[in-house]
Structure formats: C-alpha cells, structure tokens
Design a protein around this motif. Structure first.
Motif, PDB file in Angstrom:
ATOM      1  N   UNK A   1      42.398  38.790  23.669  1.00 44.76           N
ATOM      2  CA  UNK A   1      42.639  38.331  22.547  1.00 44.76           C
ATOM      3  C   UNK A   1      43.173  36.742  22.700  1.00 44.76           C
ATOM      4  N   UNK A   2      43.533  36.338  23.712  1.00 48.97           N
ATOM      5  CA  UNK A   2      44.133  35.134  24.146  1.00 48.97           C
ATOM      6  C   UNK A   2      43.514  34.378  25.016  1.00 48.97           C
ATOM      7  N   UNK A   3      42.421  34.705  25.697  1.00 51.68           N
ATOM      8  CA  UNK A   3      41.613  33.864  26.681  1.00 51.68           C
ATOM      9  C   UNK A   3      40.213  34.462  27.232  1.00 51.68           C
ATOM     10  N   UNK A   4      39.463  33.542  27.562  1.00 54.60           N
ATOM     11  CA  UNK A   4      38.215  33.819  28.260  1.00 54.60           C
ATOM     12  C   UNK A   4      38.289  33.319  29.551  1.00 54.60           C
ATOM     13  N   UNK A   5      37.542  34.365  30.527  1.00 56.22           N
ATOM     14  CA  UNK A   5      37.350  33.874  31.803  1.00 56.22           C
ATOM     15  C   UNK A   5      35.756  33.777  32.099  1.00 56.22           C
TER      16      UNK A   5
ATOM     17  N   UNK B   1      35.122  28.704  34.269  1.00 54.93           N
ATOM     18  CA  UNK B   1      35.568  28.074  33.167  1.00 54.93           C
ATOM     19  C   UNK B   1      36.723  29.177  32.330  1.00 54.93           C
ATOM     20  N   UNK B   2      37.875  28.438  32.125  1.00 56.94           N
ATOM     21  CA  UNK B   2      38.909  29.311  31.190  1.00 56.94           C
ATOM     22  C   UNK B   2      39.241  28.646  30.237  1.00 56.94           C
ATOM     23  N   UNK B   3      39.085  29.475  29.015  1.00 46.18           N
ATOM     24  CA  UNK B   3      39.583  29.005  27.751  1.00 46.18           C
ATOM     25  C   UNK B   3      40.992  29.817  27.265  1.00 46.18           C
ATOM     26  N   UNK B   4      41.655  28.946  26.782  1.00 42.99           N
ATOM     27  CA  UNK B   4      42.879  29.589  26.128  1.00 42.99           C
ATOM     28  C   UNK B   4      42.894  29.349  24.713  1.00 42.99           C
TER      29      UNK B   4
END
Length: 170
Positions: free
Chosen positions: A135-139, A164-167
């Motif tokens: 719910x709160x991130x993508x790797x 790439x890390x997306x929060x």
C-alpha cells in the motif's frame, strides 16, 4: 484518450488518492549519431488513485540528474506519463525478499520525454517486470526503457533503471 484517463483519475474520491515520491538510479545511452552516455539519480512523483488487481494506473513524473561521459552534470530527461500495473498477486516466488507479504505487480509505462540539452521530445516505453509493492511503497529493479523520436521514426535513446524506490504518503 489520455485526457479522459486524467479526468477519471482526478475525479476519484479524495480518500482514495495516494501521492508518493521516488528515488532511483538510471543509465542511458543516446543514439543520435555521436554516442553519448549518462548515469545518475532519477527523482519521481507518483499519483496512484486505486489499488486494482488488474490494470492499476498511476500518473508519474520524473527528472533525471546525472553526469555524462565527460563528467559534466546534465539533466538527461524529464518525463511525464502513465504507469500501469498489469496484475497484482501475492502468490509469487519473490516473497522471500521481504519480512511481510508483498505483491508482485509487473508494470508497463508510457511517457512523454523531453531532453533539455538537445531540446528533443520523444515517446518512451518502460517495462518494470520485477516490481514489488504494498500500500505504501514500490520497489522496482532492472526496468529497461526505450525512447522513440516520433518525427524521425527512430530509436532516440535507451537505458535501464537499476533500482527505484517509491514511497506513498497514504
């Protein structure tokens, strides 16, 4: 088509919206005659209104900051576009990577890309085949991209986002 999708994304309830930021590392080769390379950090902003099991769309904007092969600082590209998770499943072989259950969400992205140094606009396609999310991130790991010069009908550049890390805030 894109305008309709934008209107649909922006008209979702306020509570369903989710904004995030990301950091990644990229490498790119520009192939317009003289071969040029660049690498560095990519900074992104993402807007993900839903958590759908299939075809989950997100709006993403990115800017790359790095050095070229002459070790000069450059902004190789600015991108804005649509990132779509093809499927969302927790039944996958990558669960050993995280302490808690993560979803495997391979994705494709289509972007308008602008290269400020060359004043060139391209259409870019990206494949995030190894993407894990909650719910709160993508790797995302090893996501290749290719940019097409639509005026000339040729490949303008290609590269890879190593990680790439997306929060997401919400």
């Amino acid at each position: 088509m894109i305008l309709i999708l934008l209107i649909l994304l922006l008209s979702t309830p306020v509570m369903a919206r989710s904004f995030g930021y990301g950091f990644g590392y990229y490498g790119e080769e520009i192939s317009d005659g003289e071969e040029r390379l660049s690498s560095g950090m990519e900074i992104s902003l993402a807007y993900r209104p839903w958590l759908l099991e299939y075809g989950n769309p997100s709006l993403v904007g990115k800017v790359a900051l790095g050095t070229d092969q002459d070790k000069e600082w450059v902004i190789p590209y600015l991108q804005v576009g649509l990132h779509v998770d093809l499927v969302r499943t927790t039944n996958h072989p990558f669960n050993f990577i995280a302490h808690n259950v993560v979803a495997y969400t391979p994705a494709l992205g289509v972007f308008y890309q602008f290269d400020p140094a060359r004043e060139a606009s391209t259409f870019t396609v990206e494949a995030s085949l190894l993407k894990l999310s909650q719910k709160d991130f993508w790797y995302e790991v090893l996501s290749p991209f290719i940019a097409f010069n639509m005026d000339k009908g040729v490949v303008d550049s290609w590269g890879i986002n190593l990680v790439r890390y997306t929060y997401f805030f919400k």
